[in-house]
Design an enzyme around this catalytic site. Structure first.
Site, PDB file in Angstrom:
ATOM      1  N   ASP A 170      -9.627 -65.954  97.664  1.00  9.91           N
ATOM      2  CA  ASP A 170      -9.582 -66.734  98.912  1.00  9.91           C
ATOM      3  C   ASP A 170      -8.345 -66.486  99.779  1.00  9.91           C
ATOM      4  O   ASP A 170      -8.344 -66.814 100.964  1.00  9.91           O
ATOM      5  CB  ASP A 170      -9.660 -68.236  98.600  1.00  9.91           C
ATOM      6  CG  ASP A 170     -10.946 -68.605  97.874  1.00  9.91           C
ATOM      7  OD1 ASP A 170     -11.919 -67.834  97.966  1.00  9.91           O
ATOM      8  OD2 ASP A 170     -10.972 -69.657  97.210  1.00  9.91           O
ATOM      9  N   THR A 224      -6.814 -65.139  93.259  1.00  8.49           N
ATOM     10  CA  THR A 224      -8.017 -65.748  93.858  1.00  8.49           C
ATOM     11  C   THR A 224      -8.428 -64.888  95.036  1.00  8.49           C
ATOM     12  O   THR A 224      -7.559 -64.395  95.774  1.00  8.49           O
ATOM     13  CB  THR A 224      -7.775 -67.200  94.333  1.00  8.49           C
ATOM     14  OG1 THR A 224      -8.836 -67.576  95.241  1.00  8.49           O
ATOM     15  CG2 THR A 224      -6.460 -67.384  95.082  1.00  8.49           C
ATOM     16  N   ASP A 246      -4.922 -72.621  93.266  1.00  7.63           N
ATOM     17  CA  ASP A 246      -4.184 -73.890  93.342  1.00  7.63           C
ATOM     18  C   ASP A 246      -4.555 -74.867  92.223  1.00  7.63           C
ATOM     19  O   ASP A 246      -3.697 -75.622  91.763  1.00  7.63           O
ATOM     20  CB  ASP A 246      -4.272 -74.530  94.733  1.00  7.63           C
ATOM     21  CG  ASP A 246      -5.688 -74.781  95.175  1.00  7.63           C
ATOM     22  OD1 ASP A 246      -6.616 -74.381  94.451  1.00  7.63           O
ATOM     23  OD2 ASP A 246      -5.866 -75.389  96.247  1.00  7.63           O
ATOM     24  N   ASP A 275      -5.672 -68.136  99.949  1.00  4.86           N
ATOM     25  CA  ASP A 275      -5.336 -69.402 100.601  1.00  4.86           C
ATOM     26  C   ASP A 275      -4.075 -70.059 100.034  1.00  4.86           C
ATOM     27  O   ASP A 275      -3.883 -71.259 100.192  1.00  4.86           O
ATOM     28  CB  ASP A 275      -6.528 -70.374 100.464  1.00  4.86           C
ATOM     29  CG  ASP A 275      -6.906 -70.609  99.005  1.00  4.86           C
ATOM     30  OD1 ASP A 275      -6.413 -69.881  98.117  1.00  4.86           O
ATOM     31  OD2 ASP A 275      -7.701 -71.524  98.755  1.00  4.86           O
ATOM     32  N   ARG A 303     -14.009 -70.737 100.161  1.00  3.12           N
ATOM     33  CA  ARG A 303     -13.903 -72.189  99.980  1.00  3.12           C
ATOM     34  C   ARG A 303     -13.532 -72.859 101.306  1.00  3.12           C
ATOM     35  O   ARG A 303     -14.300 -72.755 102.239  1.00  3.12           O
ATOM     36  CB  ARG A 303     -12.888 -72.517  98.881  1.00  3.12           C
ATOM     37  CG  ARG A 303     -13.125 -73.862  98.230  1.00  3.12           C
ATOM     38  CD  ARG A 303     -12.090 -74.159  97.180  1.00  3.12           C
ATOM     39  NE  ARG A 303     -12.262 -73.343  96.001  1.00  3.12           N
ATOM     40  CZ  ARG A 303     -13.037 -73.669  94.970  1.00  3.12           C
ATOM     41  NH1 ARG A 303     -13.689 -74.791  94.977  1.00  3.12           N
ATOM     42  NH2 ARG A 303     -13.139 -72.874  93.930  1.00  3.12           N
ATOM     43  N   GLY A 326     -11.634 -69.497  89.348  1.00  2.25           N
ATOM     44  CA  GLY A 326     -12.551 -68.382  89.623  1.00  2.25           C
ATOM     45  C   GLY A 326     -11.890 -67.053  89.306  1.00  2.25           C
ATOM     46  O   GLY A 326     -10.703 -66.869  89.575  1.00  2.25           O
ATOM     47  N   ARG A 342     -13.174 -73.429  84.626  1.00  2.00           N
ATOM     48  CA  ARG A 342     -12.630 -74.554  85.394  1.00  2.00           C
ATOM     49  C   ARG A 342     -12.702 -75.727  84.426  1.00  2.00           C
ATOM     50  O   ARG A 342     -13.780 -76.095  83.977  1.00  2.00           O
ATOM     51  CB  ARG A 342     -13.477 -74.813  86.638  1.00  2.00           C
ATOM     52  CG  ARG A 342     -13.555 -73.601  87.594  1.00  2.00           C
ATOM     53  CD  ARG A 342     -14.164 -74.014  88.923  1.00  2.00           C
ATOM     54  NE  ARG A 342     -14.596 -72.869  89.727  1.00  2.00           N
ATOM     55  CZ  ARG A 342     -13.801 -72.158  90.506  1.00  2.00           C
ATOM     56  NH1 ARG A 342     -12.517 -72.441  90.579  1.00  2.00           N
ATOM     57  NH2 ARG A 342     -14.285 -71.157  91.229  1.00  2.00           N
TER      58      ARG A 342
HETATM   59  O1  F6P Z   1     -12.042 -69.689  94.742  1.00  2.00           O
HETATM   60  C1  F6P Z   1     -12.830 -68.546  94.631  1.00  2.00           C
HETATM   61  C2  F6P Z   1     -14.260 -68.853  94.984  1.00  2.00           C
HETATM   62  O2  F6P Z   1     -15.014 -67.667  94.863  1.00  2.00           O
HETATM   63  C3  F6P Z   1     -14.470 -69.491  96.354  1.00  2.00           C
HETATM   64  O3  F6P Z   1     -14.435 -68.553  97.408  1.00  2.00           O
HETATM   65  C4  F6P Z   1     -15.817 -70.141  96.163  1.00  2.00           C
HETATM   66  O4  F6P Z   1     -15.972 -71.226  97.032  1.00  2.00           O
HETATM   67  C5  F6P Z   1     -15.754 -70.592  94.727  1.00  2.00           C
HETATM   68  O5  F6P Z   1     -14.774 -69.807  94.077  1.00  2.00           O
HETATM   69  C6  F6P Z   1     -17.049 -70.494  93.979  1.00  2.00           C
HETATM   70  O6  F6P Z   1     -16.846 -71.015  92.709  1.00  2.00           O
HETATM   71  P1  F6P Z   1     -17.871 -70.849  91.503  1.00  2.00           P
HETATM   72  O7  F6P Z   1     -17.868 -69.422  91.083  1.00  2.00           O
HETATM   73  O8  F6P Z   1     -17.351 -71.760  90.461  1.00  2.00           O
HETATM   74  O9  F6P Z   1     -19.203 -71.237  92.059  1.00  2.00           O
END
Ligand code: F6P
Length: 327
Positions: free
Chosen positions: A132, A130, A107, A134, A176, A15, A76
């Site tokens: 998050d 990120t 990660d 995390d 997440r 992301g 991704r």
């Molecule tokens: O890891 C960053 C994040 O924004 C998380 O907070 C969220 O769960 C996820 O990515 C959403 O991913 P995507 O943009 O692929 O829907």
């Protein structure tokens, strides 16, 4: 003996997060300072597999420090999970004569880098990008500060309308499986409650708290819900609460991807600059397969294996404080 590092490649993956461009700028400028050639890999591991590499000059990273998203694009990648995809990726690096890589991501990015470098013996350094926050091995990830500022701006606005209508709002934030964004948004916006995956806040306990507030003639309330909360997201929790306690008119707001965009805060720009700079200098000193992070305001390198597998627990004193201040 490993080849001396002359050409490096840099990519963003997973992301996007505000501040990734600032990190990229720091990597490119530091690399040129040390007479290295830098290539940008577009679309993360997907682009690496497809050979989408391009030489980056100093000027390519001018005027990007303030921009959200990532000029390298991101993805991704499912294909990079397979040995065949990674073999193609290795061939791309050989074709461009790349000696080492710097990956900006979370990660998933570091898991991919670890497996790849074990198979193909190319040194990698990770930079935590990120929203998050995390990742074990850094107190802050790039993008987190911007995301929580975006979230509190949204919650401040919701408070105005919640107050005017005497409503109960459930506001869902990202993160997440982690509650860093929710907890900090809750503290920073003065929310009535925070529901995060790390703490077992049952619906019953929440209703109890809301009832106490109503008894004290609390006119409105805002509950911040982490998307990974184990009793459900904001919509589910709002529904369950409404079934048992309908004193307030109840509304739900999901902030969603708004949290991922926008111009990075100064904190994120400085963090990204420090970690981008440290990543290049670390590589040249022989660091490999580690993430450059910030621990107690000092740069620290943590092996990918640790940053991927270890948890970064939420501080319990912060949770306690948030509860007391919300009473
Ligand atoms: O890891 C960053 C994040 O924004 C998380 O907070 C969220 O769960 C996820 O990515 C959403 O991913 P995507 O943009 O692929 O829907």
């Amino acid at each position: 003996m490993e080849k001396p590092i002359k050409r490096i490649a840099v990519y963003t993956s997973g992301g996007d997060a505000p501040g990734m461009n600032a990190a990229l700028r720091a990597v490119v400028r530091t690399a040129y300072y040390h007479d290295l050639h830098v290539y940008g890999i577009f679309r993360g591991y997907e682009g690496l597999i497809d050979g989408e590499l391009r030489r980056l000059e100093r000027a390519d990273v001018g005027n990007i420090i303030h921009r959200g998203g990532t000029i390298l694009k991101t993805a991704r990648s499912q294909r990079f999970r397979e040995a065949e995809g990674r073999k193609q990726a290795y061939e791309s690096l050989l074709a461009f004569d790349i000696d080492a890589c710097i990956g900006i991501g979370g990660d998933g990015t570091f898991t991919g880098a670890k497996v790849f470098s074990e198979e193909h013996h190319i040194p990698f350094i990770g930079i935590p990008g990120t929203i998050d926050n995390d990742l074990y091995g850094t107190d802050y990830t790039i993008g987190f500060d911007t995301a929580i500022n975006t979230a509190i701006e949204a919650v401040d606005k919701i408070r105005d309308t919640a107050d005017s209508h005497n409503r109960l709002f459930f506001v869902e934030v990202m993160g997440r499986h982690s509650g860093y964004i929710a907890l900090n948004t809750g503290i920073g916006s003065g929310a009535g409650s925070v529901m995060i995956p790390e703490v077992d806040n049952s619906i019953e306990a929440l209703i109890d708290k809301l009832k106490k507030g109503a008894k004290r003639k609390k006119l409105f309330s805002v509950v911040i819900v982490a998307e990974g909360n184990k009793y459900g997201g904001a919509t589910e929790i709002a529904q369950k609460v409404k079934e048992q306690f309908n004193y307030y008119d109840t509304k739900v707001t999901i902030i969603g991807h708004l949290q991922r965009g926008g111009s990075p805060t100064c904190f994120d720009r400085v963090l990204a600059s420090r970690l981008g700079f440290a990543a290049v200098e670390g590589l040249l000193r022989g660091e490999k397969n580690v993430m450059a992070g910030l621990v107690n305001n000092e740069v620290a390198f943590t092996p990918f294996g640790e940053t991927i597998s270890k948890d970064k627990p939420i501080k319990s004193d912060l949770v306690r404080m948030a509860e007391i201040l919300a009473m």
